[in-house]
Every structure is written in structure tokens, then in C-alpha cells.
Design an enzyme around this catalytic site. Structure first.
Site, short mmCIF file in Angstrom:
data_model
loop_
_atom_site.label_atom_id
_atom_site.label_comp_id
_atom_site.label_asym_id
_atom_site.label_seq_id
_atom_site.Cartn_x
_atom_site.Cartn_y
_atom_site.Cartn_z
N GLY A 92 8.03 -0.78 9.52
CA GLY A 92 9.45 -1.02 9.27
C GLY A 92 10.00 0.03 8.32
O GLY A 92 9.34 1.05 8.05
N ILE A 106 10.15 -7.66 12.94
CA ILE A 106 10.84 -8.80 13.55
C ILE A 106 12.30 -8.82 13.12
O ILE A 106 13.14 -9.40 13.78
CB ILE A 106 10.17 -10.16 13.21
N ASP A 107 12.61 -8.17 11.97
CA ASP A 107 13.97 -8.25 11.41
C ASP A 107 14.99 -7.41 12.19
O ASP A 107 16.19 -7.61 12.05
CB ASP A 107 13.98 -7.75 9.95
N ARG A 139 18.02 -32.63 7.23
CA ARG A 139 16.61 -32.24 7.11
C ARG A 139 16.51 -30.73 7.21
O ARG A 139 17.25 -30.10 7.98
CB ARG A 139 15.77 -32.84 8.24
N GLY A 189 14.27 -12.49 8.18
CA GLY A 189 15.16 -11.38 8.51
C GLY A 189 15.53 -10.53 7.32
O GLY A 189 16.26 -9.55 7.44
N GLY A 240 0.80 -1.23 0.00
CA GLY A 240 0.00 0.00 0.00
C GLY A 240 0.83 1.27 0.00
O GLY A 240 0.64 2.12 0.84
N GLN A 293 7.27 -17.16 12.93
CA GLN A 293 8.08 -16.17 13.66
C GLN A 293 7.36 -14.86 13.89
O GLN A 293 7.73 -14.07 14.74
CB GLN A 293 9.36 -15.87 12.85
N ARG A 294 6.35 -14.58 13.09
CA ARG A 294 5.68 -13.28 13.16
C ARG A 294 4.34 -13.33 13.88
O ARG A 294 3.78 -12.30 14.23
CB ARG A 294 5.44 -12.77 11.74
O1 F6P Z 1 10.07 -7.91 7.25
C1 F6P Z 1 9.47 -8.95 7.95
C2 F6P Z 1 9.43 -10.21 7.13
O2 F6P Z 1 8.82 -11.21 7.91
C3 F6P Z 1 10.81 -10.66 6.61
O3 F6P Z 1 11.57 -11.28 7.60
C4 F6P Z 1 10.36 -11.55 5.48
O4 F6P Z 1 11.35 -11.62 4.47
C5 F6P Z 1 9.15 -10.86 4.94
O5 F6P Z 1 8.67 -10.03 5.98
C6 F6P Z 1 8.05 -11.78 4.48
O6 F6P Z 1 7.04 -11.01 3.94
P1 F6P Z 1 5.63 -11.59 3.49
O7 F6P Z 1 4.77 -11.67 4.72
O8 F6P Z 1 5.14 -10.61 2.53
O9 F6P Z 1 5.86 -12.97 2.92
#
Ligand code: F6P
Length: 360
Positions: A115, A139-140, A278, A183, A76, A286-287
Site C-alpha cells: 500500500g 483493501i482500502d 447493536r 479503510g 518494517g 475483511q482482510r
Molecule cells: O490498510 C489496511 C488496514 O486493514 C486498514 O483498513 C486498517 O486500518 C489497518 O490496516 C489495520 O491494521 P492492523 O492489521 O495493523 O491492525
């Protein structure tokens, strides 16, 4: 100060709702000011139903919730928005419409939580006259001008727990377990989680690696009776002289999507190092979900400080953490260069001292 707006841009991160809750409570309780939420990043300004009043009831109970009650949009950008004109897709600058709507709404400040991408849009709007205050989210942890962004601690904890869980299988099955972490171009999540989780190899974008060196580390562990290894690899890491691995190319609207380096490393470990491997890609786990106590604490302080900065007229600035205090810094300074892992800093030096290989 009677009326301010707040939006959450880019991808979601744990702690966004804590920022919103704190901003609303401080604005109402301490300044008698109404807060309006702009839905789905800057998009809400272009949508007749995109602005909502955030009263105390609207933010009740959201502190421990992941995501954002306002919605987010990482495509956006009002300075480069994809629109359909005469049946064709074109990229248009609709930032004047955003500024006009902001003025029409008679907001006295706009708090932009995001960010580097979102903060850059915030700075451009500030340069067009919008009184913007930034809050660093991701998160990065790749935003300069602050010791840490909110969201990072939660991602770090999730990544560390994942390493702990992979350890048991690695050890039981005498395997190499590879964990690919997020990241983008910064290796903070991977470096911090790798050290906290006791990884044997940490591969980050700031230190291009050599496959041979990764193999040597695995083999030297085997020679010392350690029949398993844990490799954490950042999605943006890449072998010396080669390119990063992408899942999808970028364009004027979308940034390129990284992903796949874990599989590349896994294939090499199996085929060349000759060890069973593996690969796990932790991805958006992570988010998501509830923020850690640290992220709730930081996000709350950021949200509250952003409102105080608005009341003090400190625009074109971003709230930040410095020496355990919340201060504010110029957005244009923050955005000059992105934050990256210091390859000569104490974190990398400590990891090397512990015997962790960076594959270089
Ligand atoms: O910037 C945060 C982040 O989670 C990065 O670590 C990752 O590369 C990207 O966003 C993933 O973005 P999307 O949710 O658009 O796949």
C-alpha cells in the site's frame, strides 16, 4: 534479466499470493529468470535467512490462499527501524544496509507489493539506486494512479455480505444495526458496501457527520413504517468539529490504529435517538481468506506486468489499472496525494439519490 527479488509489505490483503505466483511463473516461463522472495517485507534484507528462492513448486497451489507465503511486516521501515542500542530503544535509518544487501544479491529488479506506506519506502529505495517496481495492494483502495488496488474487491464482498446478514436481525428485532468497517482515512469500502448492501446511513471520513442528522434519518424511517435501520460507518469517520476515534496512538514506527467510532454512534443512537442499537466491528475478517475471482484476476495481471516492466527496465514505476488495461505510472506521482472518495462524484450522488443519508 536473470535474478529479481519480490516482497510483500504492510498488512496482508487477499491476492498477495496470486501476485507472487504470477510473477514467478512469468519470470521463469517467459524470461528464464529466477525470482527470490524477501521475507516479512523489507526486514528480510536484514535477516541472513530472509531471502528464499521462489521456484514453480514454491508457488504451486497458492492462488486461492489469503495472506502471503512471504510474511508481511507493517513496522518494517528500513528508513525508521526500531533497534536496541546500549539497552535503549532508538530509531535508526538502516536503508544503506538494505541497498548493500540488494546489490550483494545481484538482483536486477525489486518488485515491491504494498500500500502507500510500502510503496513510499520503495520510492525512497529507488531514489537510492534500487531498481524498484511497485504493485498496488490494499483493501482500502486508497492508492492513487490506479482505478483499483487488489484486495479491495474481496473486502467489499465480505462487507456487503455482513450487511446482508445484519439486515435480517435489524428487521426482525426493529433495531438499528451499526457496522464498523475498515479503510483508514478513505471511505471506499464503506461507501461501496453500503450502496451494495442497501444501507440507510453511510458515514465516511470524507464527509464529517452530525449525530442529529443520523437520528433524523432513523426517525423518518420509523415514521414511514420502517422500524429498523442499517448504519455503516468507516473506522475513520468522525463527527463534524470532532476528532477520529483511535484504539492506539501512533509513533515513528507504528501508524495510529483507528477503531471505536461504531460504539460512539451506537451509544448516541440508543441514548439520544432512543432506538435500540447493536454494533458489529467487522475488523480483520475483511482482510482474511480467499480472494474473489476479480482480485485473483487483477493480482495475476499485476504480478505478470510487474515482471514485464522489470524486463523492460521501467523502474521507479507502479503497475496500475486504467480503462481496463494494465499500464505503469510514476511512483512519485502516485504518492503525491492519497486517494479519497470524491464527495461530488457519481457514487456519492447516486447514493444520495437513493435516499441514503451521509449524516451531513
Ligand atoms: O490498510 C489496511 C488496514 O486493514 C486498514 O483498513 C486498517 O486500518 C489497518 O490496516 C489495520 O491494521 P492492523 O492489521 O495493523 O491492525
Amino acid at each position: 534479466m536473470k535474478k529479481i527479488g519480490i516482497l510483500t509489505g504492510g498488512g496482508d490483503a487477499p491476492g498477495l499470493n496470486a501476485v507472487l505466483r504470477a510473477a514467478v511463473k512469468i519470470a521463469i516461463n517467459q524470461f528464464g529468470c529466477d525470482v527470490f522472495g524477501i521475507k516479512n517485507g523489507f526486514e528480510g534484507f536484514l535477516d541472513p535467512d530472509g531471502i528464499v528462492l521462489l521456484d514453480l513448486a514454491a508457488v504451486r497451489g497458492i492462488l486461492p490462499q489469503g495472506g502471503t507465503i512471504l510474511g508481511a511486516a507493517n513496522r518494517g521501515n528500513p528508513f525508521a527501524r526500531k533497534v536496541i542500542l546500549d539497552g535503549k530503544e532508538v530509531i535508526e535509518d538502516v536503508s544503506d544496509q538494505v541497498v548493500a544487501r540488494f546489490n550483494e544479491l545481484e538482483f536486477e529488479a525489486l518488485i515491491v507489493v504494498g500500500g502507500d506506506g510500502t510503496l513510499k519506502i520503495g520510492l525512497e529505495l529507488y531514489e537510492k539506486g534500487v531498481p524498484v517496481i511497485g504493485v498496488p495492494k490494499t483493501i482500502d483502495n486508497d492508492v492513487n494512479g490506479t482505478e483499483v488496488t487488489f484486495g479491495f474487491d474481496t473486502a467489499l464482498n465480505i462487507a456487503t455480505e455482513a450487511i446482508d446478514r445484519l439486515h435480517t436481525t435489524a428487521e426482525s428485532h426493529h433495531r438499528v444495526m451499526i457496522l464498523e468497517l475498515m479503510g483508514r482515512d478513505a471511505g471506499f469500502i464503506t461507501l461501496h458496501a453500503g450502496v451494495a448492501g442497501g444501507a440507510d446511513v453511510i458515514l465516511i471520513p470524507e464527509i464529517p457527520f452530525r449525530f442529529e442528522s443520523v437520528c433524523e434519518k432513523i426517525q423518518s424511517r420509523v415514521e414511514n413504517g420502517r422500524l429498523f435501520s442499517i448504519i455503516v460507518v468507516s473506522e475513520g469517520a468522525y463527527p463534524e468539529g470532532e476528532q477520529q476515534v483511535f484504539r492506539r496512538a501512533g509513533d515513528e514506527v507504528f501508524v495510529a490504529r483507528l477503531g471505536g467510532i461504531g460504539q460512539v454512534v451506537g451509544k448516541f443512537v440508543e441514548e439520544v435517538c432512543g432506538t435500540e442499537a447493536r454494533v458489529t466491528v467487522l475488523g480483520h475478517i475483511q482482510r482474511g481468506g480467499t480472494p474473489t475471482a476479480f482480485d485473483r484476476w487483477l493480482a495475476t495481471r499485476y504480478g505478470a506486468s510487474a515482471v514485464r516492466a522489470a524486463a523492460a527496465g521501467r523502474f521507479g514505476r507502479m503497475v496500475s489499472l486504467s480503462d481496463a488495461k494494465i499500464v505503469d505510472v510514476l511512483l512519485k506521482d502516485v504518492l503525491k496525494i492519497p486517494k479519497r472518495v470524491d464527495v461530488n462524484g457519481d457514487a456519492v450522488t447516486t447514493a444520495r439519490g437513493l435516499g441514503i443519508s451521509f449524516g451531513d
